[in-house]
Design an enzyme around this catalytic site. Structure first.
Site, PDB file in Angstrom:
ATOM      1  N   ASP A 166       8.279  25.049 -12.646  1.00 18.42           N
ATOM      2  CA  ASP A 166       9.710  24.744 -12.682  1.00 18.42           C
ATOM      3  C   ASP A 166      10.018  23.589 -13.636  1.00 18.42           C
ATOM      4  OD1 ASP A 166       8.613  22.655 -11.287  1.00 18.42           O
ATOM      5  OD2 ASP A 166       9.748  22.977  -9.443  1.00 18.42           O
TER       6      ASP A 166
ATOM      7  N   GLU B  24      10.194  16.299  -9.462  1.00 19.97           N
ATOM      8  CA  GLU B  24      10.706  17.639  -9.231  1.00 19.97           C
ATOM      9  C   GLU B  24      12.078  17.837  -9.888  1.00 19.97           C
ATOM     10  OE1 GLU B  24       8.461  19.438  -8.220  1.00 19.97           O
ATOM     11  OE2 GLU B  24       7.893  19.226  -6.125  1.00 19.97           O
TER      12      GLU B  24
ATOM     13  N   HIS C  99       8.535  20.662 -13.865  1.00 16.76           N
ATOM     14  CA  HIS C  99       8.373  19.281 -13.400  1.00 16.76           C
ATOM     15  C   HIS C  99       7.194  18.609 -14.076  1.00 16.76           C
ATOM     16  CE1 HIS C  99       5.634  21.058 -10.169  1.00 16.76           C
ATOM     17  NE2 HIS C  99       4.905  20.055 -10.622  1.00 16.76           N
TER      18      HIS C  99
ATOM     19  N   ASP D  53      -0.400  10.973  -9.850  1.00 16.93           N
ATOM     20  CA  ASP D  53       0.152  11.170  -8.514  1.00 16.93           C
ATOM     21  C   ASP D  53      -0.941  11.379  -7.472  1.00 16.93           C
ATOM     22  OD1 ASP D  53      -0.609  13.734  -9.421  1.00 16.93           O
ATOM     23  OD2 ASP D  53       1.454  14.243  -9.947  1.00 16.93           O
TER      24      ASP D  53
END
Length: 284
Positions: free
Chosen positions: A142, A149, A144, A73
């Site tokens: 979280d 996400e 991801h 990314d």
């Protein structure tokens, strides 16, 4: 999905670094497939792995001359020479210290004029070199994976992604804790892009990742914990430290530790060959 528990982040780095080096050294370049294709992450979790790989290269035990890389990314709108861009991160922490050819490193361009075209072209480039052999990744607090996400599609491809507020908060430490300086969007490979890799290795360290690891290991596949998609991958490996296991059930930890020796024996005997056979038989 296999889980390997090491004592510390440093031990995780040694284990994953040696695992990757073994796969790269086993690779035999051919006219049909001249390059080993490696997917790479950024962040603090993979740093010990990068340090181990650099050590092996500098010792003469590993070379990246026949390796091509694709990063997961990049932020949208952040200049590639910005100190917190993933271009800068990779060059500073890894690429400048190994013998990889510069034109064999690929990172999404968050400043591209046409971001949709940039994402489609990234997928095309991955396919043009025969797909990813191993994609190494990290996991967010979280759950991801890359910038996929919570709530992301598990069949997603490389695309533009709006970042969750929790991710912006977590990344603010890299921007002098100034929330307004953290980019709100990124380009990211999709879950399906990752799942197409022959192998996926996830590096998970620290107590802050413990809840996410427990959700991904013990509660099945859930698009709100996107790393849990690795349950359906035929050759996925999660490597974590002891701190990251704090939310796992005791019996879960004991189970994975009990089968570690047998798993290592299977890996030593069949690992590379099994992965190649998996791809040939069309599991993906």
């Amino acid at each position: 999905m296999r889980l390997s528990i090491r004592d510390s982040p440093e031990q995780v780095g040694l284990y994953v670094g040696d695992y990757l080096a073994k796969r790269i050294n086993e690779f035999k370049p051919s006219a049909e497939k001249p390059l080993f294709v490696l997917g790479l992450p950024t962040g603090s979790s993979p740093l010990p792995t990068y340090q181990r790989l650099v050590e092996l290269v500098q010792r003469g035990d590993l070379s990246f001359k026949n390796v091509v890389t694709f990063n997961m990314d990049e932020y949208v709108g952040l200049p590639r020479d910005h100190p917190e861009s993933y271009h800068t991160f990779m060059y500073t922490n890894f690429f400048s210290k190994i013998d990889i050819q510069p034109n064999n490193t690929h990172i999404l361009d968050g400043e591209a004029e046409d971001l949709l075209h940039e994402c489609a072209e990234y997928e095309r480039k991955i396919k043009s070199v025969g797909g990813i052999d191993i994609f190494m990744g990290g996991m967010g607090e979280d759950g991801h994976l890359a910038f996929n996400e919570p709530g992301s599609s598990l069949v997603s491809r490389t695309r533009i992604k709006t970042l969750a507020y929790d991710t912006i908060l977590a990344n603010a430490r890299f921007f002098n804790n100034d929330l307004s300086a953290v980019p709100r969007m990124a380009l990211t490979v999709g879950i399906a892009t990752l799942m197409d890799a022959r192998e996926v290795i996830l590096v998970v360290t620290g107590q802050k990742k413990a809840m996410a690891l427990a959700q991904c290991i013990e509660n099945g596949i859930n698009h709100f914990w996107t790393a849990s998609a690795l349950h359906s991958h035929p050759w996925s490996l999660l490597v974590c430290d002891e701190d990251a296991t704090l939310e796992l059930r005791v019996k879960t930890v004991r189970y994975f530790k009990s089968i570690e020796k047998v798993q290592d024996e299977v890996e030593a005997k069949y690992g590379g060959a099994a992965v190649r056979k998996t791809r040939v038989n069309g599991v993906h």
